[in-house]
Write a protein that holds these residues in place. Structure first.
Motif, PDB file in Angstrom:
ATOM      1  N   THR A   1     -48.233 -65.887  -6.549  1.00  0.00           N
ATOM      2  CA  THR A   1     -47.904 -65.748  -7.966  1.00  0.00           C
ATOM      3  C   THR A   1     -47.967 -67.104  -8.671  1.00  0.00           C
ATOM      4  O   THR A   1     -48.438 -67.194  -9.814  1.00  0.00           O
ATOM      5  CB  THR A   1     -46.515 -65.088  -8.110  1.00  0.00           C
TER       6      THR A   1
ATOM      7  N   ASP B   1     -48.466 -56.284  -7.388  1.00  0.00           N
ATOM      8  CA  ASP B   1     -47.321 -56.498  -6.503  1.00  0.00           C
ATOM      9  C   ASP B   1     -46.126 -55.720  -7.050  1.00  0.00           C
ATOM     10  O   ASP B   1     -45.779 -55.884  -8.232  1.00  0.00           O
ATOM     11  CB  ASP B   1     -46.988 -57.995  -6.440  1.00  0.00           C
TER      12      ASP B   1
ATOM     13  N   SER C   1     -43.507 -59.806 -10.272  1.00  0.00           N
ATOM     14  CA  SER C   1     -43.164 -61.202 -10.599  1.00  0.00           C
ATOM     15  C   SER C   1     -44.068 -61.782 -11.691  1.00  0.00           C
ATOM     16  O   SER C   1     -43.576 -62.368 -12.655  1.00  0.00           O
ATOM     17  CB  SER C   1     -43.288 -62.096  -9.367  1.00  0.00           C
TER      18      SER C   1
ATOM     19  N   ASP D   1     -53.187 -60.641  -8.927  1.00  0.00           N
ATOM     20  CA  ASP D   1     -52.133 -61.102  -8.022  1.00  0.00           C
ATOM     21  C   ASP D   1     -51.742 -59.923  -7.128  1.00  0.00           C
ATOM     22  O   ASP D   1     -51.586 -58.800  -7.615  1.00  0.00           O
ATOM     23  CB  ASP D   1     -50.917 -61.569  -8.842  1.00  0.00           C
TER      24      ASP D   1
HETATM   25 MG   LIG Z   1     -45.841 -62.998  -5.703  1.00  0.00          MG
END
Ligand SMILES: [Mg+2]
Ligand SMILES: Nc1ncnc2c1ncn2[C@@H]1O[C@H](COP(=O)(O)OP(=O)(O)O)[C@@H](O)[C@H]1O
Length: 217
Positions: free
Chosen positions: A16, A39, A43, A84
């Motif tokens: 991240t 994810d 985040s 991500d």
């Molecule tokens: Mg992460």
């Protein structure tokens, strides 16, 4: 348009953080950036939405069947799509790797990081076989402590595993942790220089929407 996927099955390796500095800095330069947060921890999407510092399109998507169509759709209206991924090899990660122009595999200075970087590299090779296309991948050493015995050891191990490492290492710097509270990619000091050097490396690999660039301002 290019797609950069950030992946490793090791949690806490710096995925991240990499997505934040790449996405943030490229957007800051006036390019149209989109991110796909694959994810379940949210985040990256939380960081971007909570602070709202950058004009980045943010999509959260865990469904593996939707990753590639989403990346393609975003690619029509953006210069760069950053994906991500989760800290485990999910189906969504496999598809995010399969559609990437470049896969970045963050790796810190630990044995587990090397093991998971190696597994992730094998996943990239499988995706290459599946898509019958070359997928460029580089390990990014992060939370890096230069001139230590461990850093030399990790680099030797990565080489022994046949893993290619990006020239720029992201050193262990408090500025990268402060970023999680400020919402801003460092714009001064060593952290800023390293981000610019890393983007230069990525541009040389042809995975940024500019053939040549001078990021350092
Ligand atoms: Mg992460
Ligand atoms: N170069 C670095 N210097 C200092 N801290 C770092 C660096 N890279 C990552 N971190 C820290 O390591 C932790 C895990 O990073 P993160 O990017 O969330 O990993 P992942 O997304 O792979 O789980 C975070 O607290 C982050 O701030």
């Amino acid at each position: 348009m290019s797609i950069i996927t950030i992946a490793t099955s090791k949690g806490g390796a710096g995925k991240t953080t990499l997505a934040q500095v790449i996405g943030g800095r490229v957007a800051e330069k006036g390019y149209r950036v989109a991110v796909i947060d694959a994810d379940y921890n949210h985040s990256l999407s939380s960081w971007l939405r909570n602070f709202g510092t950058y004009p980045i399109t943010v999509e959260f998507e865990l469904d593996e069947t939707k990753i590639i169509p989403l990346a393609e759709r975003l690619g029509e209206t953006h210069d760069l799509v950053v994906i991500d991924t989760a800290g485990a090899a999910t189906q969504a990660t496999v598809f995010a790797i399969g559609c990437a122009d470049l896969v970045l595999i963050p790796c810190q200075l630990s044995s587990a990081d090397i093991v998971e970087a190696s597994k992730t590299s094998q996943l990239v090779q499988s995706a290459e076989a599946m898509t019958r296309q070359e997928i460029v991948a580089r390990v990014v050493l992060t939370d890096y402590q230069p001139k230590t015995i461990i850093s030399g050891h990790v680099e030797e191990e990565l080489e022994a595993c046949g893993l290619k490492v990006l020239r720029t290492r992201l050193h262990r710097l408090v500025a990268f942790k402060e970023m999680t509270f400020s919402g801003k990619v460092p714009k001064s000091g060593l952290a800023s220089e390293l981000v610019d050097c890393m983007l230069d490396d990525i541009a040389r690999l042809g995975a940024l929407p500019f053939a040549t660039m001078k990021f350092a301002s």
